[in-house]
Scaffold this motif. Structure first.
Motif, short mmCIF file in Angstrom:
data_model
loop_
_atom_site.label_atom_id
_atom_site.label_comp_id
_atom_site.label_asym_id
_atom_site.label_seq_id
_atom_site.Cartn_x
_atom_site.Cartn_y
_atom_site.Cartn_z
N ILE A 1 2.70 59.38 32.23
CA ILE A 1 4.09 60.48 32.48
C ILE A 1 5.00 61.34 31.59
O ILE A 1 5.39 60.57 30.30
CB ILE A 1 4.41 60.18 33.57
CG1 ILE A 1 3.85 59.59 34.89
CG2 ILE A 1 5.50 60.50 35.03
CD1 ILE A 1 3.94 57.48 34.95
N ALA A 2 4.57 62.55 31.60
CA ALA A 2 6.28 62.66 30.67
C ALA A 2 7.19 62.65 31.91
O ALA A 2 7.16 64.41 33.35
CB ALA A 2 5.67 64.51 30.53
N LEU A 3 8.01 63.19 31.98
CA LEU A 3 9.49 63.55 32.71
C LEU A 3 10.42 63.39 31.78
O LEU A 3 11.23 63.81 31.32
CB LEU A 3 9.59 61.92 33.62
CG LEU A 3 10.74 61.96 34.52
CD1 LEU A 3 10.46 62.85 35.51
CD2 LEU A 3 11.73 60.33 34.40
N ILE A 4 10.40 65.03 32.91
CA ILE A 4 11.74 66.17 32.61
C ILE A 4 12.84 65.73 33.02
O ILE A 4 13.46 66.45 34.06
CB ILE A 4 11.52 67.17 32.55
CG1 ILE A 4 10.13 67.81 31.43
CG2 ILE A 4 12.54 68.36 32.24
CD1 ILE A 4 9.48 68.81 31.98
N LEU A 5 14.20 65.43 32.10
CA LEU A 5 15.43 65.16 32.68
C LEU A 5 16.22 67.14 32.26
O LEU A 5 15.73 67.44 30.58
CB LEU A 5 16.44 64.17 32.15
CG LEU A 5 15.44 62.97 31.65
CD1 LEU A 5 16.18 61.83 31.57
CD2 LEU A 5 15.01 62.36 33.61
N GLY A 6 16.61 67.44 33.12
CA GLY A 6 17.61 68.56 32.61
C GLY A 6 18.96 68.00 32.25
O GLY A 6 20.32 67.46 32.05
N ASP A 7 19.57 69.84 32.09
CA ASP A 7 20.97 70.19 30.95
C ASP A 7 22.16 68.97 32.22
O ASP A 7 21.77 69.88 32.75
CB ASP A 7 21.36 71.60 31.07
CG ASP A 7 22.43 71.33 30.13
OD1 ASP A 7 23.41 71.32 31.08
OD2 ASP A 7 22.41 72.21 28.90
#
Length: 166
Positions: A113-119
């Protein structure tokens, strides 16, 4: 008696999760993300952007976890996504019109899994959301429509590791 990291009997276990942090620049948040990455023993922490403050202000919160959490800084998130898309399930943590509630989302356990967290101020951009395999959100029950990136990451990693370990 309260247990410490020396006396606990938690089984060390690496989880096939990479956190991708898109332009997260608040030093205490970065330090918290290091601690969370260590607590859930994820594969890697990737900070994307050109002004990531890895340094003294961050270490107050990280409690030295940056010394043993695998991490790197990359300038462009699109390059990171392109690289990981071949091997990972790309998931963004963001509230959108089409996002899935985290507690009902089922991982594809055959893929890392690659979990993207935003600005911290603007979340995950539309451009990045379009490149994701899934977008998940945490239900909010109060007046605010978002929560701190570190707390949201903790909740998401708890749910993902619970699924991976069952």
């Amino acid at each position: 008696m309260q247990l410490t990291h020396y006396t606990s009997n938690f089984k060390k276990q690496k989880h096939p999760i990479t956190l991708i942090c898109d332009n997260i620049t608040n030093a205490p948040n970065i330090g918290s993300l290091f601690r969370i990455a260590d607590a859930f023993n994820i594969e890697e922490l990737i900070f994307c952007g050109d002004n990531i403050p890895i340094g003294k202000r961050m270490t107050k919160t990280s409690r030295s976890t940056e010394k043993y959490v695998n991490h790197r800084i990359e300038e462009k998130i699109d390059d990171v996504i392109l690289q990981l898309k071949e091997t990972h399930q790309i998931i963004a943590l963001e509230i959108t019109e089409n996002s899935t509630e985290l507690s009902t989302f089922t991982l594809n356990n055959n893929q890392p899994i690659a979990l993207i967290l935003g600005d911290e101020n603007f979340g995950v951009s539309e451009f990045v959301l379009e490149q994701c395999d899934a977008v998940v959100h945490i239900n909010m029950y109060g007046n605010n429509s978002s929560m701190n990136v570190a707390q949201a990451t903790s909740i998401a990693l708890y749910e993902f590791t619970k699924q991976l370990n069952s």
